[in-house]
Design an enzyme around this catalytic site. Structure first.
Site, mmCIF file in Angstrom:
data_model
loop_
_atom_site.group_PDB
_atom_site.id
_atom_site.type_symbol
_atom_site.label_atom_id
_atom_site.label_comp_id
_atom_site.label_asym_id
_atom_site.label_seq_id
_atom_site.Cartn_x
_atom_site.Cartn_y
_atom_site.Cartn_z
ATOM 1 N N LYS A 173 12.615 14.627 -37.182
ATOM 2 C CA LYS A 173 13.362 14.488 -35.930
ATOM 3 C C LYS A 173 14.297 15.679 -35.750
ATOM 4 C CE LYS A 173 14.920 10.549 -37.346
ATOM 5 N NZ LYS A 173 15.492 9.194 -37.517
ATOM 6 N N GLY A 206 22.730 4.421 -33.234
ATOM 7 C CA GLY A 206 21.538 3.622 -33.450
ATOM 8 C C GLY A 206 20.232 4.294 -33.091
ATOM 9 N N GLY A 208 18.286 6.537 -34.617
ATOM 10 C CA GLY A 208 17.274 6.583 -35.668
ATOM 11 C C GLY A 208 16.672 5.225 -35.961
#
Length: 273
Positions: A173, A206, A208
């Site tokens: 990511k 929140g 991830g």
């Protein structure tokens, strides 16, 4: 029966991440969410004020209770704060016939440590080899592999370093890089680059947990890994765009952004508004 998805993670008392984010995501995506709580946190929009790990026996019992009776179509792991927890969860998921999304949570959005340094080897050697998809962010890549990602061209090197520990797929990511939010999904041979515009919204608590849970929900529906990740990326991008202020710090993404905005209809002077 809707597809059944199990999250194995810590509780976020503020409701923006952890078990709470996972279950909201699973509901929003049309699946039945179930949970194994690994730790309880005292947490709000400002940070983590305390962490209490559950006994290994409690984690094992929760997992067996759900899987042996109800069954699962996909499993997602999140906060596993100690080597003992990592090892028991790795053992459990290795014996479960379902795809597994491993979010190797290392620190909170506010920089609070959520994984003991002594647990890193267990994550590398026990948990990652059991993963269908691993979803580390750039800080977690550095923590696990030592690879520092400074630009988009470093994402391939980061992915190779994580894949060396044995997951079938890895999603690196790149949200902490400047510019568009760019992620790299690869199994070492196929590459899928996922891009989304960066939204000017600081309320991203929140993210991830939400992305990993969305991937698990899509896998439970029978999608391939590339299909599941692409759909999850679309969902979490919308959730980030709709993130809202909560408390005095960083608010959460909006897990129900596709379901309408009932909170916008609440009079500002109503209780709890």
């Amino acid at each position: 029966m809707p597809p059944r998805v199990l999250t194995v993670a810590g509780s976020d008392s503020g409701g923006g991440a952890g078990i709470q984010a996972d279950l909201k995501t699973m509901l929003a995506l049309g699946t039945h969410g179930m949970s194994v709580v690994t730790a309880v946190t005292a947490q709000n929009s400002l940070g983590v004020q305390g962490v209490w790990e559950l006994p290994v026996e409690a984690v094992r019992a929760q997992y067996r209770s759900v899987v042996d009776d109800i069954g699962v179509r996909a499993v997602k792991t999140g906060m596993l704060s100690s080597a003992e927890l990592v090892e028991v969860v790795a053992e459990l998921i290795a014996g479960t016939d379902a795809p597994v999304v491993v979010d190797p949570v290392g620190v909170s959005k506010h920089g609070d440590p959520l994984l003991a340094a002594s647990a890193l080897d267990s994550v590398r050697t026990r948990l990652l080899p059991a993963a269908t998809v691993a979803t580390p962010n750039l800080d977690e890549v550095a923590q696990l592999t030592g690879v520092r990602v400074e630009s988009e061209r470093d994402l391939r090197r980061a992915a190779a370093a994580v894949l060396a520990y044995g997951p079938r797929w890895v999603l690196i990511k790149g949200g902490h890089l400047p510019g568009d939010a760019v992620d790299l999904l690869t199994d070492g041979s196929q590459e899928h680059w996922l891009r989304a515009p960066r939204h000017d919204n600081r309320h991203t608590h929140g993210t991830g947990c939400t992305l990993a849970s969305a991937i698990a929900a899509q896998l439970a529906k029978g999608r391939t890994v590339p299909e599941a990740v692409a759909a999850a990326k679309e969902y979490v991008t919308g959730a980030i765009a709709a993130g809202f202020a909560l408390g005095g710090g960083i608010g959460p993404v909006d897990h129900g952004w596709r379901l309408g905005r009932a909170r916008d209809l609440t009079p500002p002077d109503a209780p709890g508004a």
